[in-house]
Write a protein that holds these residues in place. Structure first.
Motif, mmCIF file in Angstrom:
data_model
loop_
_atom_site.group_PDB
_atom_site.id
_atom_site.type_symbol
_atom_site.label_atom_id
_atom_site.label_comp_id
_atom_site.label_asym_id
_atom_site.label_seq_id
_atom_site.Cartn_x
_atom_site.Cartn_y
_atom_site.Cartn_z
ATOM 1 N N LYS A 151 0.833 -1.207 0.000
ATOM 2 C CA LYS A 151 0.000 0.000 0.000
ATOM 3 C C LYS A 151 0.866 1.254 0.000
ATOM 4 C CE LYS A 151 -3.372 2.424 2.893
ATOM 5 N NZ LYS A 151 -4.133 2.364 4.176
ATOM 6 N N SER A 152 1.916 1.244 0.823
ATOM 7 C CA SER A 152 2.811 2.390 0.897
ATOM 8 C C SER A 152 3.476 2.672 -0.438
ATOM 9 C CB SER A 152 3.878 2.151 1.972
ATOM 10 O OG SER A 152 4.802 3.209 2.034
ATOM 11 N N GLU A 153 3.899 1.609 -1.139
ATOM 12 C CA GLU A 153 4.540 1.771 -2.448
ATOM 13 C C GLU A 153 3.547 2.316 -3.474
ATOM 14 O OE1 GLU A 153 7.593 1.516 -3.390
ATOM 15 O OE2 GLU A 153 8.477 0.698 -1.559
ATOM 16 N N ILE A 159 -0.585 6.348 -6.674
ATOM 17 C CA ILE A 159 -1.764 5.519 -6.884
ATOM 18 C C ILE A 159 -2.630 5.537 -5.629
ATOM 19 C CG2 ILE A 159 -2.585 3.161 -7.303
ATOM 20 C CD1 ILE A 159 0.013 2.663 -8.844
ATOM 21 N N SER A 160 -3.905 5.818 -5.783
ATOM 22 C CA SER A 160 -4.832 5.845 -4.660
ATOM 23 C C SER A 160 -5.090 4.417 -4.172
ATOM 24 C CB SER A 160 -6.159 6.494 -5.099
ATOM 25 O OG SER A 160 -7.112 6.428 -4.067
ATOM 26 N N ALA A 161 -4.805 4.152 -2.890
ATOM 27 C CA ALA A 161 -4.939 2.791 -2.348
ATOM 28 C C ALA A 161 -5.500 2.837 -0.935
ATOM 29 C CB ALA A 161 -3.581 2.091 -2.343
ATOM 30 N N LYS A 162 -6.224 1.778 -0.559
ATOM 31 C CA LYS A 162 -6.784 1.683 0.789
ATOM 32 C C LYS A 162 -6.766 0.240 1.267
ATOM 33 C CE LYS A 162 -11.591 1.228 -0.824
ATOM 34 N NZ LYS A 162 -12.962 1.799 -0.743
ATOM 35 N N ALA A 171 -6.449 -7.122 2.552
ATOM 36 C CA ALA A 171 -6.162 -6.792 1.155
ATOM 37 C C ALA A 171 -5.924 -5.298 0.998
ATOM 38 C CB ALA A 171 -7.324 -7.232 0.266
ATOM 39 N N VAL A 172 -5.390 -4.943 -0.151
ATOM 40 C CA VAL A 172 -5.231 -3.548 -0.550
ATOM 41 C C VAL A 172 -5.996 -3.357 -1.854
ATOM 42 C CG1 VAL A 172 -3.624 -1.767 -1.348
ATOM 43 C CG2 VAL A 172 -2.997 -3.244 0.568
ATOM 44 N N GLU A 173 -6.839 -2.351 -1.879
ATOM 45 C CA GLU A 173 -7.621 -2.052 -3.077
ATOM 46 C C GLU A 173 -7.154 -0.712 -3.632
ATOM 47 O OE1 GLU A 173 -12.127 -3.181 -4.146
ATOM 48 O OE2 GLU A 173 -11.942 -1.714 -2.535
ATOM 49 N N ARG A 188 -9.301 -0.858 -11.877
ATOM 50 C CA ARG A 188 -9.467 -1.149 -10.459
ATOM 51 C C ARG A 188 -8.702 -2.434 -10.145
ATOM 52 N NH1 ARG A 188 -14.063 0.762 -8.014
ATOM 53 N NH2 ARG A 188 -13.038 0.023 -6.097
ATOM 54 N N ALA A 189 -8.164 -2.520 -8.956
ATOM 55 C CA ALA A 189 -7.339 -3.680 -8.623
ATOM 56 C C ALA A 189 -7.447 -4.035 -7.150
ATOM 57 C CB ALA A 189 -5.881 -3.421 -8.996
ATOM 58 N N LEU A 190 -7.178 -5.306 -6.863
ATOM 59 C CA LEU A 190 -7.186 -5.827 -5.502
ATOM 60 C C LEU A 190 -5.957 -6.702 -5.322
ATOM 61 C CD1 LEU A 190 -9.153 -6.057 -2.926
ATOM 62 C CD2 LEU A 190 -9.656 -8.332 -3.821
ATOM 63 N N PHE A 191 -5.217 -6.440 -4.247
ATOM 64 C CA PHE A 191 -4.063 -7.260 -3.901
ATOM 65 C C PHE A 191 -4.361 -7.881 -2.546
ATOM 66 C CE2 PHE A 191 0.288 -7.866 -2.215
ATOM 67 C CZ PHE A 191 0.806 -8.647 -3.238
#
Length: 223
Positions: A151-153, A159-162, A171-173, A188-191
């Motif tokens: 998320k930090s990267e 890149i907007s991430a939460k 997860a990080v979206e 849109r992406a999910l990790f």
């Protein structure tokens, strides 16, 4: 599909950069990043061999379970997920080849898939492009540590991430726009991490990207 491959590689680069901070053995990969060329492997030949070995030890073939729990889903046991049969996944051979060429010792690829939805419409602006990559989690990091750094990267790269929870897993979206035939495609992406695996799920589309992305998320089961 090169546009999807490129942005999938960005995610891998982010993950690999995170691991290199935790593991001195991966210092030879420090010269790559989201906007850089692939590591060419010449800086440290021994680590290049390690990177290739880590990929070769995994099966990259689709592994459909003979007796799935749900008839309307295709199960990929080795990859650790199942997906609604309406999504026709294909092995992402170009991405797998690119990972091998990059020789990233810290990346242990399990599987990589792509899918184009709406090809029958004949209008690329109405299609959606899906990318799904599965990697082994780094052994020296907890899932939460891995996700926090990912998320930090993302945020550091603009890149907007939460942080979210999906199927009971951390997860990080995130969302971004990727360059696509002279226009920017909303993506849109999910990790997400589960067990010893990390899953990257991306969907890009010029129309209703949020609706298509949510439908995709609702069509995937982590095993």
């Amino acid at each position: 599909m090169k546009r999807i491959i490129y942005f999938a590689l960005i995610a891998v680069m982010l993950c690999s950069c995170n691991q290199s901070k935790k593991n001195e053995d991966t210092q030879s990969t420090k010269n790559y990043g989201a906007n850089s060329s692939f590591y060419d492997g010449h800086e440290n030949g021994e680590k290049s061999k390690q990177g290739l070995a880590s990929i070769k030890e995994h099966s990259l073939e689709m592994d459909e379970v003979a007796e799935p729990q749900r008839e309307d889903y295709t199960y990929y046991k080795n990859a650790g997920f199942a997906i609604d049969r309406s999504y026709k996944l294909q092995r992402n051979s170009e991405y797998i080849a690119a990972i091998r060429e990059a020789r990233i010792a810290s990346v242990k690829l399990i599987d990589a898939y792509i899918c184009t939805v709406g090809e029958e419409l004949g209008d690329p602006y109405k299609m959606s492009f899906i990318n799904l990559n599965i990697n082994e989690m780094p052994s020296n990091m907890s899932p939460q540590e891995y996700l926090d750094e990912y998320k930090s990267e993302c945020i550091s790269s603009g890149i907007s991430a939460k942080s979210v929870t999906w199927h009971g897993c951390p997860a990080v979206e995130y969302s971004f726009e990727q360059d696509w035939t002279y226009v920017n495609m909303p993506t849109r992406a999910l990790f997400v991490c589960k067990g010893n695996k990390s899953f990257l799920i991306q969907l890009g589309s010029m129309t209703d990207v949020s609706g298509k992305y949510n439908q995709l998320k609702n069509s995937i089961i982590l095993l």
